[in-house]
Design a protein around this motif. Structure first.
Motif, PDB file in Angstrom:
ATOM      1  N   ASP A 190      64.885   0.742 -95.196  1.00 24.81           N
ATOM      2  CA  ASP A 190      64.348  -0.129 -94.147  1.00 24.81           C
ATOM      3  C   ASP A 190      63.944  -1.462 -94.780  1.00 24.81           C
ATOM      4  OD1 ASP A 190      63.305  -1.244 -91.882  1.00 24.81           O
ATOM      5  OD2 ASP A 190      61.879   0.385 -91.456  1.00 24.81           O
ATOM      6  N   ILE A 191      64.951  -2.198 -95.197  1.00 27.66           N
ATOM      7  CA  ILE A 191      64.718  -3.453 -95.905  1.00 27.66           C
ATOM      8  C   ILE A 191      64.024  -4.474 -95.013  1.00 27.66           C
ATOM      9  CG2 ILE A 191      65.838  -5.366 -97.106  1.00 27.66           C
ATOM     10  CD1 ILE A 191      65.730  -2.685 -98.622  1.00 27.66           C
ATOM     11  N   SER A 196      59.231  -7.789 -94.125  1.00 25.46           N
ATOM     12  CA  SER A 196      58.081  -8.124 -93.293  1.00 25.46           C
ATOM     13  C   SER A 196      56.780  -7.840 -94.027  1.00 25.46           C
ATOM     14  CB  SER A 196      58.138  -7.337 -91.983  1.00 25.46           C
ATOM     15  OG  SER A 196      57.011  -7.624 -91.170  1.00 25.46           O
ATOM     16  N   PHE A 197      56.723  -6.712 -94.713  1.00 26.65           N
ATOM     17  CA  PHE A 197      55.531  -6.341 -95.471  1.00 26.65           C
ATOM     18  C   PHE A 197      55.197  -7.379 -96.524  1.00 26.65           C
ATOM     19  CE2 PHE A 197      53.946  -4.353 -99.415  1.00 26.65           C
ATOM     20  CZ  PHE A 197      52.732  -3.829 -98.967  1.00 26.65           C
ATOM     21  N   THR A 227      50.298 -12.448-102.752  1.00 25.59           N
ATOM     22  CA  THR A 227      51.588 -12.607-103.422  1.00 25.59           C
ATOM     23  C   THR A 227      52.399 -13.688-102.728  1.00 25.59           C
ATOM     24  OG1 THR A 227      53.584 -11.490-104.220  1.00 25.59           O
ATOM     25  CG2 THR A 227      52.801 -10.858-102.031  1.00 25.59           C
ATOM     26  N   ASN A 228      53.191 -14.398-103.515  1.00 29.95           N
ATOM     27  CA  ASN A 228      54.158 -15.351-102.957  1.00 29.95           C
ATOM     28  C   ASN A 228      55.589 -14.851-103.141  1.00 29.95           C
ATOM     29  OD1 ASN A 228      54.400 -15.715-105.729  1.00 29.95           O
ATOM     30  ND2 ASN A 228      54.400 -17.957-105.662  1.00 29.95           N
ATOM     31  N   LEU A 229      55.754 -13.560-103.422  1.00 25.78           N
ATOM     32  CA  LEU A 229      57.073 -13.002-103.721  1.00 25.78           C
ATOM     33  C   LEU A 229      58.058 -13.195-102.578  1.00 25.78           C
ATOM     34  CD1 LEU A 229      58.819 -11.452-105.766  1.00 25.78           C
ATOM     35  CD2 LEU A 229      58.033  -9.321-104.701  1.00 25.78           C
ATOM     36  N   GLY A 230      57.556 -13.200-101.342  1.00 27.82           N
ATOM     37  CA  GLY A 230      58.453 -13.371-100.200  1.00 27.82           C
ATOM     38  C   GLY A 230      59.249 -14.663-100.242  1.00 27.82           C
ATOM     39  N   LEU A 231      58.749 -15.640-100.981  1.00 29.93           N
ATOM     40  CA  LEU A 231      59.443 -16.922-101.067  1.00 29.93           C
ATOM     41  C   LEU A 231      60.739 -16.831-101.873  1.00 29.93           C
ATOM     42  CD1 LEU A 231      56.415 -19.301-101.770  1.00 29.93           C
ATOM     43  CD2 LEU A 231      57.522 -18.850 -99.569  1.00 29.93           C
ATOM     44  N   PRO A 235      67.230 -15.998 -96.614  1.00 29.99           N
ATOM     45  CA  PRO A 235      66.991 -15.623 -95.222  1.00 29.99           C
ATOM     46  C   PRO A 235      67.659 -14.301 -94.872  1.00 29.99           C
ATOM     47  CG  PRO A 235      67.624 -17.930 -95.390  1.00 29.99           C
ATOM     48  CD  PRO A 235      67.844 -17.328 -96.752  1.00 29.99           C
ATOM     49  N   ALA A 236      66.991 -13.528 -94.028  1.00 31.60           N
ATOM     50  CA  ALA A 236      67.565 -12.251 -93.605  1.00 31.60           C
ATOM     51  C   ALA A 236      68.826 -12.485 -92.771  1.00 31.60           C
ATOM     52  CB  ALA A 236      66.537 -11.461 -92.792  1.00 31.60           C
TER      53      ALA A 236
END
Length: 239
Positions: A190-191, A196-197, A227-231, A235-236
Motif C-alpha cells: 500500500d505505497i 501519505s503517512f 521528517t522532510n523525507l516526503g520531499l 509525484p505519485a
C-alpha cells in the motif's frame, strides 16, 4: 527484505543510491523505495554508522568521505557517474541543533536518553561536542546539491527514524529490527498509504527543501518528531 544488492548493467536503469545509517533503516524503507522508484534501480547502502558524528569527519572532508562510498560501489559494479540518477541520504537528527542547556547530566545514563525537550547523558561535554560536529557537517551537507557530480540531497528523521516511523524513542536494537519488519509489511503493498503517512502527517515538513532545513535547526525541533523525507519522492502516478 535486504536491498543491498548489485544492480545489473543489462537493465540500463539509472541508479537511485540511498544512504542509510543502519540495517533496520533498510529493513523499514528499502522495499518501499523500490516500489516508489523503479525496483531495478534502487540500491540501499548501509553505512553502519552516523558519518556526521564520526571521529575525524569535518565539513572540509565529509563530501569526499561520502563520495568515496559512492565511487566504491560504482567501481564494484562497473558504473560511471552517468549511470546514477540521484543520491538520497537519510540521517537521524539526534537533537543536534538544541542549545547546550537542553543537555542534562545523569551519571547513571550509560547511553544518551532522548526526549522531545532534552538529552540526558553521563557526559554533557561529550554530547555537546558531538552536537557541534554534527551541526557543522549537516550544515555542509544540506547546502550541497551534488556529490561526485550526481544530484544529492540529505533528508532527516527527528529525533531519529524510530521516532518518526513508530513514534518511539530510545528503542533497543531488537525493537528496531522488529518494528522495521512490521512497518515494511504494513506498507509494502500500500505505497499510497506510505506516501501519505510520510508526506501528510502532522510530523511531515512539506515546505521547500531549504525551508525544511531551516525549520529543523530552530529551537528544540531537532528533538521533536519531524521528517522532510516526503520531499525526496517523485509525484505519485495518476490513476
Amino acid at each position: 527484505m535486504r536491498l543491498e544488492r548489485r544492480v545489473t548493467r543489462l537493465a540500463r536503469k539509472k541508479v537511485v543510491f540511498v544512504i542509510v545509517e543502519g540495517p533496520s533503516d533498510d529493513e523499514a524503507l528499502g522495499v518501499l523505495f523500490s516500489h516508489i522508484f523503479d525496483r531495478n534501480s534502487v540500491f540501499v547502502h548501509i553505512m553502519h554508522r552516523d558519518i556526521t558524528s564520526e571521529r575525524g569527519v569535518r565539513p572540509d572532508n565529509i563530501l569526499s568521505r561520502l563520495g568515496n562510498e559512492v565511487r566504491t560501489y560504482a567501481k564494484a559494479n562497473h558504473f560511471t557517474r552517468k549511470d546514477f540518477q540521484e543520491i538520497i541520504h537519510i540521517t537521524d537528527m539526534d537533537g543536534a541543533y538544541v542549545a547546550d542547556e537542553h543537555i542534562v547530566e545523569d551519571p547513571s545514563a550509560k547511553h544518551p536518553v532522548y526526549s522531545t525537550e532534552e538529552i540526558t547523558t553521563c557526559s554533557v561535554e561529550a554530547i555537546a561536542a558531538r552536537n557541534g560536529q554534527k551541526r557543522q557537517n549537516l550544515d555542509k551537507l544540506c547546502s550541497c546539491n551534488q556529490l561526485w557530480g550526481i544530484p544529492y540531497r540529505v533528508f532527516y528523521m527527528s529525533c531519529n527514524l524510530d521516532h518518526v516511523l513508530y513514534n518511539k524513542l530510545n528503542s533497543t536494537d531488537a525493537e528496531k529490527e522488529a518494528e522495521a519488519h512490521a512497518f515494511a509489511l504494513q506498507y509494502r503493498y500500500d505505497i499510497a498509504a506510505f506516501r501519505s503517512f510520510i508526506s501528510d502527517s502532522d510530523f511531515s515538513v512539506s515546505s521547500s527543501y531549504k525551508d525544511s532545513w531551516n525549520f529543523i535547526k530552530s529551537g528544540t525541533e531537532s528533538l521533536k518528531r519531524h521528517t522532510n523525507l516526503g520531499l525526496c519522492f517523485p509525484p505519485a502516478p495518476q490513476e
